[in-house]
Design an enzyme around this catalytic site. Structure first.
Site, PDB file in Angstrom:
ATOM      1  CG  HIS A  55      -1.966  -1.054   1.217  1.00 50.69           C
ATOM      2  ND1 HIS A  55      -3.262  -0.870   0.781  1.00 50.69           N
ATOM      3  CD2 HIS A  55      -1.903  -2.353   1.591  1.00 50.69           C
ATOM      4  CE1 HIS A  55      -3.938  -1.993   0.910  1.00 50.69           C
ATOM      5  NE2 HIS A  55      -3.132  -2.925   1.390  1.00 50.69           N
ATOM      6  CG  ASN A 128      -8.057  -4.038   1.223  1.00 53.01           C
ATOM      7  OD1 ASN A 128      -7.287  -3.090   1.385  1.00 53.01           O
ATOM      8  ND2 ASN A 128      -7.637  -5.283   1.172  1.00 53.01           N
ATOM      9  CE1 TYR A 338      -1.746  -4.834   9.122  1.00 55.88           C
ATOM     10  CE2 TYR A 338      -1.912  -2.656   8.182  1.00 55.88           C
ATOM     11  CZ  TYR A 338      -2.152  -4.009   8.109  1.00 55.88           C
ATOM     12  OH  TYR A 338      -2.785  -4.532   7.015  1.00 55.88           O
TER      13      TYR A 338
HETATM   14  C1  HEM Z   1      -0.678  -1.838   5.055  1.00 54.77           C
HETATM   15  C2  HEM Z   1       0.597  -6.184   6.761  1.00 54.77           C
HETATM   16  C3  HEM Z   1      -3.703  -8.000   5.425  1.00 54.77           C
HETATM   17  C4  HEM Z   1      -5.197  -3.540   4.376  1.00 54.77           C
HETATM   18  C5  HEM Z   1       0.044  -2.863   5.606  1.00 54.77           C
HETATM   19  C6  HEM Z   1       1.374  -2.753   6.142  1.00 54.77           C
HETATM   20  C7  HEM Z   1       1.728  -3.970   6.626  1.00 54.77           C
HETATM   21  C8  HEM Z   1       0.629  -4.861   6.386  1.00 54.77           C
HETATM   22  C9  HEM Z   1       3.030  -4.334   7.327  1.00 54.77           C
HETATM   23  C10 HEM Z   1       2.216  -1.473   6.151  1.00 54.77           C
HETATM   24  C11 HEM Z   1       1.899  -0.679   7.405  1.00 54.77           C
HETATM   25  C12 HEM Z   1       2.684   0.599   7.507  1.00 54.77           C
HETATM   26  O1  HEM Z   1       3.875   0.613   7.172  1.00 54.77           O
HETATM   27  O2  HEM Z   1       2.116   1.610   7.988  1.00 54.77           O
HETATM   28  C13 HEM Z   1      -0.457  -7.052   6.557  1.00 54.77           C
HETATM   29  C14 HEM Z   1      -0.484  -8.434   6.958  1.00 54.77           C
HETATM   30  C15 HEM Z   1      -1.683  -8.956   6.560  1.00 54.77           C
HETATM   31  C16 HEM Z   1      -2.426  -7.874   5.918  1.00 54.77           C
HETATM   32  C17 HEM Z   1       0.648  -9.146   7.691  1.00 54.77           C
HETATM   33  C18 HEM Z   1      -2.241 -10.338   6.690  1.00 54.77           C
HETATM   34  C19 HEM Z   1      -1.648 -11.324   7.326  1.00 54.77           C
HETATM   35  C20 HEM Z   1      -4.507  -6.940   5.089  1.00 54.77           C
HETATM   36  C21 HEM Z   1      -5.934  -7.017   4.893  1.00 54.77           C
HETATM   37  C22 HEM Z   1      -6.353  -5.755   4.605  1.00 54.77           C
HETATM   38  C23 HEM Z   1      -5.182  -4.889   4.615  1.00 54.77           C
HETATM   39  C24 HEM Z   1      -6.769  -8.282   5.035  1.00 54.77           C
HETATM   40  C25 HEM Z   1      -7.726  -5.245   4.337  1.00 54.77           C
HETATM   41  C26 HEM Z   1      -8.828  -5.864   4.694  1.00 54.77           C
HETATM   42  C27 HEM Z   1      -4.088  -2.723   4.459  1.00 54.77           C
HETATM   43  C28 HEM Z   1      -4.138  -1.298   4.165  1.00 54.77           C
HETATM   44  C29 HEM Z   1      -2.842  -0.813   4.360  1.00 54.77           C
HETATM   45  C30 HEM Z   1      -2.020  -1.938   4.759  1.00 54.77           C
HETATM   46  C31 HEM Z   1      -5.354  -0.510   3.731  1.00 54.77           C
HETATM   47  C32 HEM Z   1      -2.379   0.620   4.172  1.00 54.77           C
HETATM   48  C33 HEM Z   1      -2.497   1.387   5.471  1.00 54.77           C
HETATM   49  C34 HEM Z   1      -2.247   2.845   5.234  1.00 54.77           C
HETATM   50  O3  HEM Z   1      -3.058   3.470   4.503  1.00 54.77           O
HETATM   51  O4  HEM Z   1      -1.275   3.389   5.768  1.00 54.77           O
HETATM   52  N1  HEM Z   1      -0.382  -4.165   5.744  1.00 54.77           N
HETATM   53  N2  HEM Z   1      -1.637  -6.744   5.928  1.00 54.77           N
HETATM   54  N3  HEM Z   1      -4.084  -5.649   4.914  1.00 54.77           N
HETATM   55  N4  HEM Z   1      -2.807  -3.067   4.803  1.00 54.77           N
HETATM   56 FE1  HEM Z   1      -2.238  -4.889   5.351  1.00 54.77          FE
END
Ligand code: HEM
Length: 496
Positions: A55, A128, A338
């Protein structure tokens, strides 16, 4: 008296010359003494921080959430305490797989990250634009993401990797069907829905728990690009959705979403035909209708992208009293992931950055660490238990009710066993009108045709199992002849 606009160094020292370095003679060399030149160059070298590992490309805006319907029978969360109540929010939209400079119109899920600045701390709903996800076991997440990013040798996006993983992970089929449908290329950030996706819990003031899903329904109407339009806009304006959001808000055309919930009681969950905590599944609206809660409006652009968007840290671990987690394994692992990523990306004190700071008092015993702004707890104690009357104390009134897990055993359970990965993906295909089905299939064929033949065959079986027509259409598009005698067997849901 006019305001003094004298340029200064970062330490506030007035700068006499910002155009000419300090040199020995007109032709140089430069003196070590020119600390201002050193400061400028050294700070420039440190301007980049790691982009989000997923993202990375995003845009955000601030706004207001207003309660329109009473849901206090379900939750004691203060932001829902009365109709008409307003809470300040930040909403960041993003694509998933691309780098910070990648195009907004890529076929990709869109992130929908909300931060509600409530009086009992920040509630982050990091969802999402899709109600489901590719996987139901978090152990597979890094592998999934590797297939969406670049090949280790060619540094190119790789159809083999994507379809290899998906064809070996049939739990992805529901999300893959959404991704390759019209909704895989939303027209911009304003014209799409948002979802919390996971099952969460709501807890009321009597300590009663219900399971819940969160939905944001766009009031601009859903609009999508065709595959051709998306390809064209990627070339013409790779930042089209970022631009669209900023300009709409700048012109006072504030985008709005209806915020709704679905609710399932613990008794209903116990009787439910499949796991209500499976992130690859939706709860049918006919069984669990949407309940209106409020209106979300975006009405303020950030003043500084780096300070307010790049440094924003959203985390599913941030829930406030009255809102809590569920046994969903993917949610459970995100609770850890996160904040860990943000400590690496932004530093140990990232919650003290203005955009992440709660709008309520923050009182704890954490101290020090790199870049600790503020008074760092001042002269107060930095340990507990202590005998200081004014020091912060825990409050058991905020405890969640206990989780009754019955006689469960801790183990590594096969997540595919007993799960039907095909019916809901097939339902979604059958819901689409013929022209939408054709576009879905054309999008899949365009992508899947670049994968190896054996991967194509493996994935084809999944489309057949979801719906024989779905499989037949994709096979035709790929130019693969199917022996009709194989069809009924292929249509049976079987494990791979
Ligand atoms: C961002 C991990 C599943 C939506 C991120 C980030 C990580 C991560 C490490 C970066 C965070 C940052 O640096 O601030 C994971 C892991 C998941 C997973 C380990 C599953 C095991 C999901 C799911 C969704 C999702 C299921 C939605 C339903 C997002 C969104 C961001 C993000 C929207 C961006 C946040 C922002 O706008 O700063 N994810 N994620 N992720 N993830 Fe996931």
């Amino acid at each position: 008296m006019t305001e003094d606009k004298t340029l200064t160094t970062a330490s506030g020292i007035p700068v006499a010359d910002n155009q000419n370095s300090l040199t020995a003679g007109e032709r140089g060399p430069i003196l070590m003494q020119d600390f201002y030149l050193m400061e400028k160059l050294a700070h420039f070298n440190r301007e980049r921080i790691p982009e989000r590992v997923v993202h990375a490309k995003g845009a955000a805006a601030f706004g207001t959430f207003t309660v329109t319907h009473d849901i206090t029978r379900y939750t004691k969360a203060q932001l829902f305490s009365e109709v008409g109540k307003e809470t300040q929010v930040l909403l960041r939209f993003s694509t998933v797989g691309g780098e910070q400079g990648s195009a907004d119109a890529e076929r990709d899920p869109r992130g929908f990250s909300m931060k509600f600045y409530t009086e009992e701390g920040n509630w982050d709903l990091v969802g999402n634009n899709t109600p489901v996800f590719f996987i139901r076991d978090p152990l597979k997440f890094p592998d999934l993401i590797h297939t969406q990013k670049r090949h280790p040798q060619t540094h190119l996006k790789d159809a083999d990797a994507k379809w290899d993983f998906w064809s070996l992970s049939p739990e992805a089929l529901h999300q893959v069907t959404i991704l390759f449908s019209d909704r895989g290329t939303p027209k911009n950030h304003r014209h799409m829905d948002g979802f919390g996706s996971h099952t969460f819990s709501l807890i009321n003031d009597r300590g009663e728990r219900v399971w819940c899903k969160f939905h944001f329904k766009t009031m601009q109407g859903i609009e999508n690009f065709t595959a051709e339009e998306a390809t064209q806009i990627k070339g013409e304006d790779p930042d089209h959705a970022t631009r669209d959001l900023f300009e709409a808000i700048d012109q006072g055309n504030y985008p709005k979403w209806r915020f709704c919930i679905q609710v399932m009681t613990e008794a209903q969950a116990a009787e439910y035909r499949e796991s209500p905590f499976d992130l690859t599944k939706v709860w049918k609206h006919s069984e669990f209708p949407l309940i209106d809660v409020g209106i979300l409006e975006l009405n303020r652009n950030p003043q500084n992208f780096f300070a307010e968007v790049e440094q924003a840290a959203f985390s599913p671990s941030n829930v406030v009293p009255g809102i809590s987690f569920s046994p969903d394994k993917v949610l459970q692992s995100r609770i850890m992931s996160y904040a860990d990523a943000q400590r690496y990306r932004l530093g140990a004190n990232y919650q003290q950055l203005p955009v992440n700071q709660p709008k309520c008092p923050v009182m704890h015993y954490q101290r020090d660490g790199a870049m600790a702004p503020g008074n760092n707890g001042g002269s107060g104690p930095n340990y507990e238990p202590n005998s200081h009357e004014d020091a912060p104390k825990q409050n058991s009134a905020y405890a969640d009710p206990a989780w009754d897990l019955g006689n469960v055993k801790v183990d590594r359970y096969d997540h595919r066993k007993g799960n039907d990965d095909y019916t809901q993906a097939g339902d979604l295909y059958r819901l689409m009108k013929p022209d939408a089905q054709q576009r879905l299939v054309a999008n899949i064929v365009e992508s899947l045709s670049a994968a190896k033949p054996e991967i194509q065959m493996r994935q084809l079986c999944h489309f057949f199992r979801a719906d024989p027509n779905y499989g037949r259409q994709v096979a035709e598009g790929l130019g693969i002849a199917i022996d009709p005698s194989m069809m009924p067997a292929a249509a049976q849901p079987i494990g791979v």
